[in-house]
Scaffold this motif. Structure first.
Motif, PDB file in Angstrom:
ATOM      1  N   GLU A 140       0.848  -1.190   0.000  1.00 50.09           N
ATOM      2  CA  GLU A 140       0.000   0.000   0.000  1.00 50.09           C
ATOM      3  C   GLU A 140       0.882   1.238   0.000  1.00 50.09           C
ATOM      4  N   PRO A 141       0.819   2.057  -1.056  1.00 53.65           N
ATOM      5  CA  PRO A 141      -0.084   1.911  -2.192  1.00 53.65           C
ATOM      6  C   PRO A 141       0.426   0.905  -3.219  1.00 53.65           C
ATOM      7  N   THR A 142      -0.464   0.431  -4.071  1.00 57.53           N
ATOM      8  CA  THR A 142      -0.116  -0.446  -5.183  1.00 57.53           C
ATOM      9  C   THR A 142      -0.239   0.341  -6.492  1.00 57.53           C
ATOM     10  N   MET A 143       0.793   0.237  -7.336  1.00 55.92           N
ATOM     11  CA  MET A 143       0.715   0.794  -8.687  1.00 55.92           C
ATOM     12  C   MET A 143       0.334  -0.352  -9.615  1.00 55.92           C
ATOM     13  N   ALA A 144      -0.731  -0.164 -10.383  1.00 50.30           N
ATOM     14  CA  ALA A 144      -1.211  -1.246 -11.240  1.00 50.30           C
ATOM     15  C   ALA A 144      -1.389  -0.776 -12.678  1.00 50.30           C
ATOM     16  N   LEU A 145      -0.910  -1.604 -13.598  1.00 51.85           N
ATOM     17  CA  LEU A 145      -1.164  -1.425 -15.026  1.00 51.85           C
ATOM     18  C   LEU A 145      -2.149  -2.507 -15.421  1.00 51.85           C
TER      19      LEU A 145
ATOM     20  N   ASP B 175       7.556   8.545 -10.854  1.00 45.96           N
ATOM     21  CA  ASP B 175       6.956   9.835 -10.508  1.00 45.96           C
ATOM     22  C   ASP B 175       6.227   9.793  -9.175  1.00 45.96           C
ATOM     23  N   GLU B 176       5.601   8.653  -8.866  1.00 44.38           N
ATOM     24  CA  GLU B 176       4.829   8.528  -7.630  1.00 44.38           C
ATOM     25  C   GLU B 176       5.633   7.966  -6.464  1.00 44.38           C
ATOM     26  N   GLY B 177       6.889   7.608  -6.728  1.00 44.42           N
ATOM     27  CA  GLY B 177       7.733   7.072  -5.675  1.00 44.42           C
ATOM     28  C   GLY B 177       7.319   5.697  -5.196  1.00 44.42           C
ATOM     29  N   VAL B 178       6.776   4.902  -6.113  1.00 47.12           N
ATOM     30  CA  VAL B 178       6.344   3.542  -5.780  1.00 47.12           C
ATOM     31  C   VAL B 178       7.381   2.555  -6.312  1.00 47.12           C
ATOM     32  N   ASP B 179       7.831   1.637  -5.466  1.00 52.58           N
ATOM     33  CA  ASP B 179       8.936   0.753  -5.862  1.00 52.58           C
ATOM     34  C   ASP B 179       8.480  -0.602  -6.387  1.00 52.58           C
ATOM     35  N   HIS B 180       7.234  -0.707  -6.805  1.00 61.36           N
ATOM     36  CA  HIS B 180       6.754  -1.969  -7.361  1.00 61.36           C
ATOM     37  C   HIS B 180       5.674  -1.677  -8.397  1.00 61.36           C
ATOM     38  N   LEU B 181       5.426  -2.649  -9.264  1.00 60.29           N
ATOM     39  CA  LEU B 181       4.403  -2.516 -10.298  1.00 60.29           C
ATOM     40  C   LEU B 181       3.662  -3.836 -10.422  1.00 60.29           C
ATOM     41  N   MET B 182       2.333  -3.766 -10.397  1.00 58.63           N
ATOM     42  CA  MET B 182       1.496  -4.944 -10.611  1.00 58.63           C
ATOM     43  C   MET B 182       0.858  -4.813 -11.991  1.00 58.63           C
ATOM     44  N   ILE B 183       0.913  -5.866 -12.797  1.00 58.66           N
ATOM     45  CA  ILE B 183       0.286  -5.870 -14.114  1.00 58.66           C
ATOM     46  C   ILE B 183      -0.813  -6.928 -14.122  1.00 58.66           C
ATOM     47  N   GLY B 184      -2.010  -6.540 -14.555  1.00 52.48           N
ATOM     48  CA  GLY B 184      -3.133  -7.462 -14.589  1.00 52.48           C
ATOM     49  C   GLY B 184      -3.981  -7.261 -15.825  1.00 52.48           C
ATOM     50  N   GLY B 185      -5.035  -8.063 -15.965  1.00 54.67           N
ATOM     51  CA  GLY B 185      -5.887  -8.016 -17.149  1.00 54.67           C
ATOM     52  C   GLY B 185      -5.436  -9.043 -18.170  1.00 54.67           C
ATOM     53  N   GLY B 186      -6.313  -9.336 -19.119  1.00 57.44           N
ATOM     54  CA  GLY B 186      -6.045 -10.397 -20.085  1.00 57.44           C
ATOM     55  C   GLY B 186      -4.758 -10.254 -20.864  1.00 57.44           C
ATOM     56  N   VAL B 187      -4.391  -9.021 -21.243  1.00 55.03           N
ATOM     57  CA  VAL B 187      -3.174  -8.808 -22.028  1.00 55.03           C
ATOM     58  C   VAL B 187      -1.921  -9.052 -21.185  1.00 55.03           C
TER      59      VAL B 187
ATOM     60  N   LEU C  77       9.404  -7.613 -21.293  1.00 48.56           N
ATOM     61  CA  LEU C  77       9.866  -6.228 -21.361  1.00 48.56           C
ATOM     62  C   LEU C  77       9.616  -5.501 -20.041  1.00 48.56           C
ATOM     63  N   ALA C  78       8.492  -5.789 -19.407  1.00 48.25           N
ATOM     64  CA  ALA C  78       8.203  -5.182 -18.109  1.00 48.25           C
ATOM     65  C   ALA C  78       9.248  -5.604 -17.082  1.00 48.25           C
ATOM     66  N   GLN C  79       9.610  -6.866 -17.088  1.00 51.02           N
ATOM     67  CA  GLN C  79      10.619  -7.368 -16.156  1.00 51.02           C
ATOM     68  C   GLN C  79      11.958  -6.687 -16.393  1.00 51.02           C
ATOM     69  N   GLU C  80      12.323  -6.573 -17.666  1.00 53.36           N
ATOM     70  CA  GLU C  80      13.592  -5.949 -18.030  1.00 53.36           C
ATOM     71  C   GLU C  80      13.646  -4.489 -17.578  1.00 53.36           C
ATOM     72  N   ARG C  81      12.599  -3.736 -17.861  1.00 53.36           N
ATOM     73  CA  ARG C  81      12.593  -2.318 -17.517  1.00 53.36           C
ATOM     74  C   ARG C  81      12.437  -2.082 -16.022  1.00 53.36           C
ATOM     75  N   CYS C  82      11.678  -2.934 -15.343  1.00 49.43           N
ATOM     76  CA  CYS C  82      11.535  -2.800 -13.900  1.00 49.43           C
ATOM     77  C   CYS C  82      12.854  -3.091 -13.188  1.00 49.43           C
ATOM     78  N   GLU C  83      13.569  -4.097 -13.640  1.00 50.55           N
ATOM     79  CA  GLU C  83      14.860  -4.415 -13.024  1.00 50.55           C
ATOM     80  C   GLU C  83      15.831  -3.261 -13.178  1.00 50.55           C
ATOM     81  N   ARG C  84      15.836  -2.644 -14.366  1.00 55.64           N
ATOM     82  CA  ARG C  84      16.733  -1.506 -14.594  1.00 55.64           C
ATOM     83  C   ARG C  84      16.378  -0.325 -13.695  1.00 55.64           C
ATOM     84  N   ALA C  85      15.089  -0.174 -13.402  1.00 61.82           N
ATOM     85  CA  ALA C  85      14.632   0.965 -12.606  1.00 61.82           C
ATOM     86  C   ALA C  85      14.574   0.662 -11.109  1.00 61.82           C
ATOM     87  N   GLY C  86      14.912  -0.556 -10.709  1.00 62.74           N
ATOM     88  CA  GLY C  86      14.850  -0.926  -9.302  1.00 62.74           C
ATOM     89  C   GLY C  86      13.428  -1.087  -8.800  1.00 62.74           C
ATOM     90  N   ILE C  87      12.542  -1.537  -9.686  1.00 59.63           N
ATOM     91  CA  ILE C  87      11.129  -1.711  -9.354  1.00 59.63           C
ATOM     92  C   ILE C  87      10.799  -3.205  -9.307  1.00 59.63           C
TER      93      ILE C  87
END
Length: 369
Positions: free
Chosen positions: A132-137, A266-278, A287-297
């Motif tokens: 909390e908070p959760t950033m979700a795509l 921008d929001e200072g959140v150190d994690h990202l959750m991706i959901g939905g059919g896509v 690609l999400a894994q690659e970019r998150c690792e580079r950004a420390g997310i």
């Protein structure tokens, strides 16, 4: 899994899949799905009336299958959750009506929950309690959204959304142009693995310096790909389907992941959750894994089966509602095809809307022993 954690049944009928899930706390006990996708395939997309009728036929057998799989009785439930929106109005009505009937007959609290918030909450069944908070795509056939959720049961804030075609919708439309059938996402993902994602420079929508930083647009990309294919065919040339699939897919996931990582920073959140059919798309995950690792997310993505529409995600959010003592919905709960994501659930006007002492025991016995 503790015995005192809430045992909740969830019903999902927002589109073409009848999903019934049962969870205890954050533990998944059953995930039963009856899909009508094959029926819609010959029409090239979901037909609302067909979806609604399919839900009617599948509802009771799917609920019974879920209860059997979980090894519990309907009387053991602590609550019943159902998607009340957003989604196809007729399809939602079937699920909401069924949930109300079961809640009434079993004297259980009813929770009308938001489809999008459920897609976020389902990750608890895979990776434990949400930060909390959760950033979700969230990316699906109807939605492409960036959401910040300080409290998944009460506070979900939209940061950005699609202004035209959603990502999944664009996949379906390009698959149709390429004569690949419906749904388009899985087949494009498969063919893209054999193509060159750099072979065709398709546009990246809303990525200019003056564009909305978190909004999405895939209509222009869809049109660009369609015209490219048409030009090839008009010239009598063979369309390199695998390269088109790879280049189109790369354009979509590039924008999705780029904007999601930017939102986290921008929001200072150190994690990202991706959901939905896509979110089941292999290139999006990579690609999400690659970019998150580079950004420390830290990246959280549920397994593919939990990314598509299912009852488990609804049950997960319902269990969280029970655990946090959120007010149940009234039996007057209705379907809302445009329910905003800022309303994770639809609370009732009365604190004890689920008390129905006037329900005859014979009614309960007729439902389940």
């Amino acid at each position: 899994m503790a015995a005192d954690e809430p045992l909740v049944l969830g019903i999902e009928t927002s589109c073409d899949e009848t999903g019934v899930g049962i969870v205890r706390g954050t533990t998944l006990l059953a995930d039963a799905v009856a899909s009508s996708v094959d029926t819609h395939a010959r029409f090239g997309g979901v037909v609302p009336e067909i979806a609604s009728r399919a839900h009617l036929e599948a509802m009771v057998p799917t609920i019974e299958r879920a209860l059997k799989e979980a090894g519990v009785s309907a009387r053991d439930l602590d609550g019943i959750a159902v998607t009340s929106g957003p989604g196809l109005a007729g399809a939602l009505l079937v699920g909401v009506s069924a949930a109300k009937a079961y809640a009434y007959a079993l004297n259980k609290p009813l929770y009308g929950v938001n489809h999008l918030a459920s897609h976020i909450c389902v990750d608890q069944l895979e990776h434990g309690p949400l930060p909390e908070p959760t950033m979700a795509l969230l990316v699906s056939g109807g939605h492409s959204s960036l959401l910040l959720a300080p409290d998944i049961t009460a506070d979900v804030r939209p940061l950005g959304a699609t202004i035209d075609d959603a990502a999944g919708e664009a996949f379906d439309k390009i698959a149709r142009v390429l004569n690949l059938g419906f749904p388009g996402g899985p087949v494009i993902d498969r063919l893209a693995k054999e193509g060159d994602p750099k072979s065709i420079a398709f546009p990246r929508g809303l990525t200019g310096p003056r564009d909305a930083p978190y909004d999405f647009s895939f209509s222009g990309l869809k049109t660009s790909v369609a015209r490219w294919i048409e030009a090839k065919r008009a010239a009598g040339e063979e369309v390199p389907v695998r390269d088109v699939a790879a280049s189109f897919q790369e354009a979509v996931v590039d924008v999705l992941t780029r904007k999601a990582v930017r939102a986290c920073k921008d929001e200072g959140v150190d994690h990202l959750m991706i959901g939905g059919g896509v979110a089941a798309n292999s290139r999006l995950r990579a690609l999400a894994q690659e970019r998150c690792e580079r950004a420390g997310i830290r990246l959280r993505v549920p397994r593919p089966k939990l990314c598509t529409d299912n009852g488990a995600m609804v049950a997960a959010l319902g269990a969280e509602m029970v655990a946090r003592n959120r007010r149940p919905s009234d039996l007057e709960l209705s379907a809302d095809s445009s329910l905003p994501v800022t309303e994770p659930h639809v609370p009732g006007k009365r604190q004890h809307a689920h008390d129905h002492d006037h329900v005859h025991e014979i009614s309960k016995d007729n439902l389940y022993s």
